[in-house]
Write a protein that holds these residues in place. Structure first.
Motif, short mmCIF file in Angstrom:
data_model
loop_
_atom_site.label_atom_id
_atom_site.label_comp_id
_atom_site.label_asym_id
_atom_site.label_seq_id
_atom_site.Cartn_x
_atom_site.Cartn_y
_atom_site.Cartn_z
N GLY A 73 -1.99 14.06 -12.98
CA GLY A 73 -2.58 13.96 -14.66
C GLY A 73 -1.54 13.59 -15.55
O GLY A 73 -1.67 13.67 -16.83
N SER A 117 3.14 1.45 -7.69
CA SER A 117 3.32 2.95 -7.64
C SER A 117 2.24 3.40 -6.64
O SER A 117 1.80 4.73 -6.77
CB SER A 117 3.16 3.62 -9.11
OG SER A 117 1.67 3.13 -9.42
N LYS A 146 -8.88 4.25 -16.52
CA LYS A 146 -9.38 5.40 -16.53
C LYS A 146 -9.14 5.88 -18.06
O LYS A 146 -9.87 6.71 -18.60
CB LYS A 146 -8.63 6.41 -15.74
CG LYS A 146 -9.05 7.90 -15.91
CD LYS A 146 -8.39 8.77 -14.77
CE LYS A 146 -9.02 10.36 -15.04
NZ LYS A 146 -8.35 10.98 -13.99
N VAL A 192 5.94 3.00 -18.92
CA VAL A 192 5.15 4.16 -18.54
C VAL A 192 5.57 4.56 -17.13
O VAL A 192 5.63 3.85 -16.03
CB VAL A 192 3.76 3.68 -18.49
CG1 VAL A 192 2.79 4.91 -18.03
CG2 VAL A 192 3.18 3.23 -19.79
N ARG A 229 0.15 11.81 -9.37
CA ARG A 229 -1.22 12.39 -9.14
C ARG A 229 -1.52 13.65 -9.56
O ARG A 229 -2.27 14.51 -9.18
CB ARG A 229 -1.77 12.24 -7.75
CG ARG A 229 -1.63 10.61 -7.11
CD ARG A 229 -2.32 9.86 -8.12
NE ARG A 229 -3.89 9.75 -8.05
CZ ARG A 229 -4.68 9.09 -7.47
NH1 ARG A 229 -4.26 8.27 -6.47
NH2 ARG A 229 -6.12 9.32 -7.70
C1 LIG Z 1 3.48 -1.00 -19.25
C2 LIG Z 1 3.85 -0.22 -18.06
O1 LIG Z 1 4.70 0.51 -18.01
S1 LIG Z 1 3.18 -0.74 -16.45
C3 LIG Z 1 3.90 0.19 -15.22
C4 LIG Z 1 3.45 1.28 -14.80
N1 LIG Z 1 4.22 2.31 -14.16
C5 LIG Z 1 4.79 2.08 -12.91
O2 LIG Z 1 4.44 1.17 -12.08
C6 LIG Z 1 5.98 3.00 -12.49
C7 LIG Z 1 5.86 3.73 -11.08
N2 LIG Z 1 4.26 4.55 -10.99
C8 LIG Z 1 4.26 5.66 -11.66
O3 LIG Z 1 5.30 6.34 -12.26
C9 LIG Z 1 3.05 6.50 -11.62
O4 LIG Z 1 2.42 5.93 -10.47
C10 LIG Z 1 2.05 6.02 -12.51
C11 LIG Z 1 2.64 5.95 -13.96
C12 LIG Z 1 1.36 4.66 -12.69
C13 LIG Z 1 0.86 7.10 -12.70
O5 LIG Z 1 1.36 8.29 -12.92
P1 LIG Z 1 0.61 9.78 -12.26
O6 LIG Z 1 1.17 10.54 -13.17
O7 LIG Z 1 0.63 9.59 -10.94
O8 LIG Z 1 -0.93 9.31 -12.82
P2 LIG Z 1 -2.18 10.31 -12.75
O9 LIG Z 1 -2.02 11.41 -12.04
O10 LIG Z 1 -2.07 10.79 -14.54
O11 LIG Z 1 -3.43 9.41 -12.72
C14 LIG Z 1 -4.28 9.15 -13.46
C15 LIG Z 1 -5.46 8.10 -12.81
O12 LIG Z 1 -4.64 7.01 -12.63
C16 LIG Z 1 -5.06 6.37 -11.19
N3 LIG Z 1 -4.07 6.41 -10.47
C17 LIG Z 1 -2.82 6.78 -10.61
N4 LIG Z 1 -1.91 6.59 -9.30
C18 LIG Z 1 -2.70 5.87 -8.52
C19 LIG Z 1 -2.68 5.77 -7.32
N5 LIG Z 1 -1.59 5.87 -6.53
N6 LIG Z 1 -3.50 5.00 -6.78
C20 LIG Z 1 -4.76 5.05 -7.17
N7 LIG Z 1 -5.18 5.12 -8.43
C21 LIG Z 1 -3.88 6.05 -9.13
C22 LIG Z 1 -6.25 7.48 -10.90
O13 LIG Z 1 -7.21 6.50 -11.48
C23 LIG Z 1 -5.94 8.41 -11.65
O14 LIG Z 1 -6.91 9.40 -11.97
P3 LIG Z 1 -7.44 10.60 -10.68
O15 LIG Z 1 -6.31 10.98 -10.33
O16 LIG Z 1 -8.65 11.16 -11.31
O17 LIG Z 1 -8.06 9.41 -9.62
#
Ligand SMILES: CC(=O)SCCNC(=O)CCNC(=O)[C@H](O)C(C)(C)COP(=O)(O)OP(=O)(O)OC[C@H]1O[C@@H](n2cnc3c(N)ncnc32)[C@H](O)[C@@H]1OP(=O)(O)O
Length: 264
Positions: A194, A39, A232, A184, A192
């Motif tokens: 939250g 992601s 986090k 998830v 990004r």
């Molecule tokens: C069990 C499983 O399902 S594992 C598979 C996880 N899901 C995926 O890979 C699907 C594709 N990815 C996504 O849907 C998203 O990128 C997710 C779910 C991983 C993150 O969703 P978001 O809503 O963007 O995350 P959110 O904004 O809550 O970020 C929380 C923290 O995660 C981390 N984070 C999230 N995205 C990133 C990124 N691209 N790069 C680095 N850190 C990240 C950071 O620590 C962030 O905190 P910060 O913003 O204070 O730095």
């Protein structure tokens, strides 16, 4: 769908959660894509007001369909020029939808209970530029069109199929107090903000209410965004998948992360 944040307007977000109190079994349709999906590509960094996020539970099928569609578009990297792309995405969404309903209805063996937790917001507040998100992840609630923009499953069970098994709690009584998160995802247009973090916080609340003491999540070793998200949120490393097993299952190697929960 690459859009600049200046073109987007984001309103209050609502988080809904689906849950049931039946034995349940998790489907595995999307697991491979889910945990190997990177992601790291952020399409939009538009700020949203997370203080307006609300949480609810529902069993409505059209919202489950919207969540299924979000999962398909989040865990697959489709090439836009692929022949029959829409049909293929719809087929995958249908499989996920049926599997999700089956899990929630408690028809599979080995699972005590599942809650599907969704984040959603009113469609009227989503930029019309997000046509794909709006068309594929839309549902209606109380006469209002809404969009599922984030989703996960909380699974109360001892283990997930083809996954490393959590070791805590060491002694398991009649009640299963171990749970795993799965599926998830957050709409790429809203990364990004939250949202995933808020979904995890909600899942912890639900888990505590179920009496869960040990919460687990599997994550692919190369999914940096998800690993950072879970760290986090308070997860710590417990174990990792042997390389041979990942090769055998033809997928990236997984880590197993753990978090202890104090039951309320
Ligand atoms: C069990 C499983 O399902 S594992 C598979 C996880 N899901 C995926 O890979 C699907 C594709 N990815 C996504 O849907 C998203 O990128 C997710 C779910 C991983 C993150 O969703 P978001 O809503 O963007 O995350 P959110 O904004 O809550 O970020 C929380 C923290 O995660 C981390 N984070 C999230 N995205 C990133 C990124 N691209 N790069 C680095 N850190 C990240 C950071 O620590 C962030 O905190 P910060 O913003 O204070 O730095």
């Amino acid at each position: 769908m690459a859009l600049t944040s200046s073109l987007c307007y984001f309103p209050p977000i609502t988080i809904h959660s689906y849950s049931c109190s039946f034995p349940i079994s998790i489907f595995s349709n999307l697991r491979t894509q889910i945990q190997s999906s990177s992601s790291s590509t952020n399409i939009c960094t538009q700020n949203i007001d997370t203080s307006l996020i609300t949480i609810a539970e529902s069993f409505y099928e059209d919202e489950l369909w919207a969540a299924s569609s979000l999962r398909v578009r989040s865990f697959n990297q489709f090439r836009p020029d692929t022949f029959g792309l829409q049909d293929h995405a719809r087929y995958l969404a249908e499989r996920e939808f049926e599997a999700l309903k089956e899990r929630i209805s408690g028809k599979k063996m080995g699972f005590r209970r599942v809650s599907c937790i969704n984040a959603s917001l009113p469609m009227s507040h989503i930029s019309t530029l997000y046509a794909d998100l709006c068309s594929s992840c839309k549902f209606s609630a109380s006469g209002e069109d809404r969009i599922v923009v984030g989703s996960l499953d909380l699974n109360q069970c001892l283990n997930l199929p083809d996954e490393i098994v959590g070791m805590k709690p060491k002694v398991s009584g009649v009640d299963i107090t171990r749970a795993y998160l799965s599926n998830v995802c957050v709409a790429s247009e809203l990364h990004r903000n939250g949202l995933a973090y808020a979904l995890l916080e909600k899942s912890k609340l639900v888990a505590r209410n179920w009496g869960i003491t040990d919460l687990y999540v599997h994550v692919a070793v190369d999914n940096e965004a998800a690993k950072k998200l879970y760290m986090k949120s308070g997860f710590v490393y417990e174990s990792d998948e042997p390389a041979w097993q990942a090769r055998f299952l033809d997928r990236p190697r997984r880590l197993l992360l753990w978090m202890g929960l104090s039951v309320t």
